[in-house]
Design an enzyme around this catalytic site. Structure first.
Site, PDB file in Angstrom:
ATOM      1  N   ASN A  42      60.617  93.463 -14.299  1.00  9.62           N
ATOM      2  CA  ASN A  42      59.637  94.647 -13.501  1.00  9.62           C
ATOM      3  C   ASN A  42      60.781  95.093 -13.053  1.00  9.62           C
ATOM      4  OD1 ASN A  42      56.911  94.715 -12.727  1.00  9.62           O
ATOM      5  ND2 ASN A  42      58.505  94.528 -10.832  1.00  9.62           N
ATOM      6  N   TYR A  62      60.782  99.331  -3.993  1.00  7.44           N
ATOM      7  CA  TYR A  62      60.597  98.705  -2.584  1.00  7.44           C
ATOM      8  C   TYR A  62      62.250  98.704  -1.642  1.00  7.44           C
ATOM      9  CZ  TYR A  62      58.955  96.022  -6.431  1.00  7.44           C
ATOM     10  OH  TYR A  62      58.455  95.365  -7.522  1.00  7.44           O
ATOM     11  N   ARG A  63      61.416  99.214  -0.588  1.00  4.93           N
ATOM     12  CA  ARG A  63      62.621  99.681   0.685  1.00  4.93           C
ATOM     13  C   ARG A  63      63.655  98.317   1.067  1.00  4.93           C
ATOM     14  NH1 ARG A  63      58.647  99.627   4.817  1.00  4.93           N
ATOM     15  NH2 ARG A  63      58.565  97.197   5.817  1.00  4.93           N
ATOM     16  N   TRP A  90      59.222  93.036  -0.459  1.00  9.98           N
ATOM     17  CA  TRP A  90      58.510  93.104  -1.731  1.00  9.98           C
ATOM     18  C   TRP A  90      56.737  92.017  -1.204  1.00  9.98           C
ATOM     19  CZ3 TRP A  90      61.840  89.000  -4.356  1.00  9.98           C
ATOM     20  CH2 TRP A  90      62.981  90.020  -5.511  1.00  9.98           C
ATOM     21  N   GLU A 141      57.976  99.266 -16.973  1.00  8.13           N
ATOM     22  CA  GLU A 141      58.031 100.653 -16.342  1.00  8.13           C
ATOM     23  C   GLU A 141      58.764 101.252 -16.842  1.00  8.13           C
ATOM     24  OE1 GLU A 141      58.175  97.709 -14.429  1.00  8.13           O
ATOM     25  OE2 GLU A 141      56.034  98.440 -12.472  1.00  8.13           O
ATOM     26  N   ASP A 195      57.081 103.865   9.099  1.00  4.42           N
ATOM     27  CA  ASP A 195      56.874 103.670   7.362  1.00  4.42           C
ATOM     28  C   ASP A 195      55.633 104.751   7.042  1.00  4.42           C
ATOM     29  OD1 ASP A 195      56.068 102.322   5.335  1.00  4.42           O
ATOM     30  OD2 ASP A 195      56.241 100.403   6.426  1.00  4.42           O
TER      31      ASP A 195
END
Ligand SMILES: Cc1cc2nc3c(=O)[nH]c(=O)nc-3n(C[C@H](O)[C@H](O)[C@H](O)COP(=O)(O)O)c2cc1C
Ligand SMILES: [Mn+2]
Length: 502
Positions: free
Chosen positions: A170, A174-175, A188, A231, A280
């Site tokens: 995967n 994700y920051r 996550w 991906e 954000d």
């Protein structure tokens, strides 16, 4: 041409096309770059390569995805819909009929088979290998984006894990909040595949983080693909060339050979830290919440590696076009499941999950409600908070027209569906986190079968008169510039508001 093969080629293309500016002046990765970038993004300006970032030897690239033109350049496609068509072609493959179709079908299948990542012996991402205590995140020009952010955050990573049960890979974006020279948080969110891999682990999960990829592979990390789909395979398909991988040095994972920088490390299941606050993409600060801790075991990189970054915040920001790419590219997949959908639009100002406008080929009473429920049951779209359904002839991208239909066609008592379900992890509005209200507005024409009076016809000029006026237009001597001015009422609302506030 094809999409760029790596970040260097991408930067060269951007530069050739006048889409990139190099900044030699020293800039601070703490807040200053955000403000420069914010002004540039909002003006539709170029990608920025900061060559002199305070406290680091590495240049920082930002705003590579900030406009529609650059997003299309990233895919080397005339439009994002053209990228969608390529994917749709494969998704909608029918059993072939004649020989010609069979050959064409085989070619399509081959293009999928050829999309799988390919392992190679060497990669530029390992020109330098730094292990042990020397491996330090202090080397990287990590940005602190907004004033109340808890720390600097890595914002454009491709985080690679393997499902411990099946071994499937995967990749997700994700920051990662910097906790120290050798540790970060891993953001996550609850609905994401990366988190599922982590939850399926007994003790420790190995993680590799690729930074500075070719733009299509970087994009693929943000794409909402079903869990079992790699991906990097999709990236290979969209690039028309497989992603090349090399074995990581300290973890049992493979990483894109062309990456500028790779962070290798692990996450222990029960080690959590307070992540955030972080300014954000909702336009608000996300409050601190426990997330897993990533521990660094090695940094590998190219010589003179370039560090990629992105800033999210009040929309519109650079991520708007990453989101729009997903909206377009996934339309064929959405239509596979819900074929009556003609088109949809996720307004940037709605931060994608807050609002979805969808047009449908309506065929029966309650059809709009059927589609609402389908969307609320479909992949990441299930987190959508509000849905507006319009008829097939309405342009979902024209918000004025959509508002006109909502105003004209909706009886709030009859046409508004209020329900509840799962919501975006970051949505601060619902009373409880993750779960709350949803609204569906049916702005389609209703019929007698739906218990309404006879629906009136829409006003439409006859084609004959339109053609006549087209023909005679010059004769009337009316300047169209004036008409354009009149149409600009929309843009003028800003000064008007300022006046009213005084
Ligand atoms: C710039 C950017 C930052 C993102 N940050 C996060 C994040 O911190 N946490 C998260 O769960 N998703 C984040 N996302 C969304 C995920 O990348 C996206 O949902 C992706 O599909 C996740 O991959 P997965 O489904 O394989 O887990 C971000 C997306 C973008 C474009
Ligand atoms: Mn995934």
């Amino acid at each position: 041409m094809a999409p760029p093969g790596d970040l260097r080629e991408w930067i060269a293309r951007l530069e050739r096309e006048g889409e990139l500016v190099r900044i030699a002046a020293e800039v601070d990765p703490e807040l200053e770059i955000t403000e420069i970038n914010d002004r540039t993004v909002k003006a539709g300006g170029p990608a920025l390569l900061f060559e002199n970032v305070k406290g680091s030897d590495q240049p920082l690239l930002i705003n590579q995805f900030g406009t529609e033109r650059r997003m299309c350049m990233a895919f080397d496609a005339p439009s994002l819909d053209a990228v969608a068509t390529k994917l749709g072609d494969v998704l909608e493959m029918q059993p072939p009929q004649g020989l010609v179709e069979k050959v064409r079908g085989l070619q399509k299948l081959k293009s999928i088979a050829d999309s799988r990542p390919k392992t190679v012996k060497r990669g530029v991402c390992q020109e330098l290998v730094i292990e042990g205590d020397d491996a330090s995140l202090d080397l990287l020009p990590i940005q602190k984006c907004w004033p109340d952010d808890a720390a600097p955050f890595i914002t454009l990573p491709a985080v690679i894990t393997k499902d411990p049960r099946t071994g499937t890979r995967n990749v997700g974006m994700y920051r990662m909040q910097k906790l120290g020279p050798r540790a970060t948080a891993m953001h996550w969110q609850i609905h994401k595949d990366g988190r599922a891999d982590y939850l399926a682990t007994d003790g420790r999960i190995e993680v590799a983080v690729a930074l500075g990829l070719d733009p299509v592979t970087a994009y693929s990390a943000s794409a909402p693909l079903p869990k079992h789909i790699d991906e990097l395979m999709v990236a290979g398909f969209l690039r028309g060339e497989p992603v090349e991988l090399v074995r990581a040095r300290t973890v049992d994972l493979e990483v894109p050979a062309n990456a500028e920088i790779v962070l290798e490390g692990y996450i222990d299941k029960d080690e959590l830290t307070d992540e955030g606050p972080f300014g954000d993409h909702t336009g608000y600060y996300t409050p601190p919440e426990p997330f897993p801790v990533f521990r660094l075991t090695a940094i590998t990189m190219r010589r003179d590696a370039i560090y990629p970054s992105i800033v999210v915040g009040k929309p519109p920001q650079e991520d708007a076009w990453l989101g729009k790419a997903t909206e377009r590219i996934f339309l064929p997949a959405v239509r596979m499941t819900v074929p009556e959908i003609v088109d949809y639009d996720l307004p940037v100002a709605g931060a994608f999950h807050n609002c979805c406008i969808v047009s449908i080929r309506k065929a029966f009473p309650g059809h709009a409600q059927k589609v609402m429920h389908a969307i609320w049951g479909l992949g990441m779209l299930s987190l959508t908070k509000s849905i507006v359904v319009v008829d097939e002839w309405v342009d979902v991208h024209d918000y004025e027209e959509v508002l006109f239909r909502v105003g004209a066609n909706v009886d709030p008592k009859r046409d508004v569906l209020i329900t509840e379900g799962p919501l975006d992890h970051l949505d601060h509005a619902p009373t409880r986190q993750f779960y709350g209200g949803k609204i569906g507005i049916d702005a389609t024409h209703k019929g007698l079968q739906e218990g309404t009076r006879e629906w009136p016809p829409e006003i439409e000029m006859t084609p004959e008169i339109k053609a006549l006026v087209d023909r005679r237009w010059a004769e009337y001597g009316i300047s169209l510039d004036l008409a354009a001015d009149n149409g600009r009422i929309r843009q003028s609302s800003r000064p008007l508001r300022a006046l009213l506030r005084r």
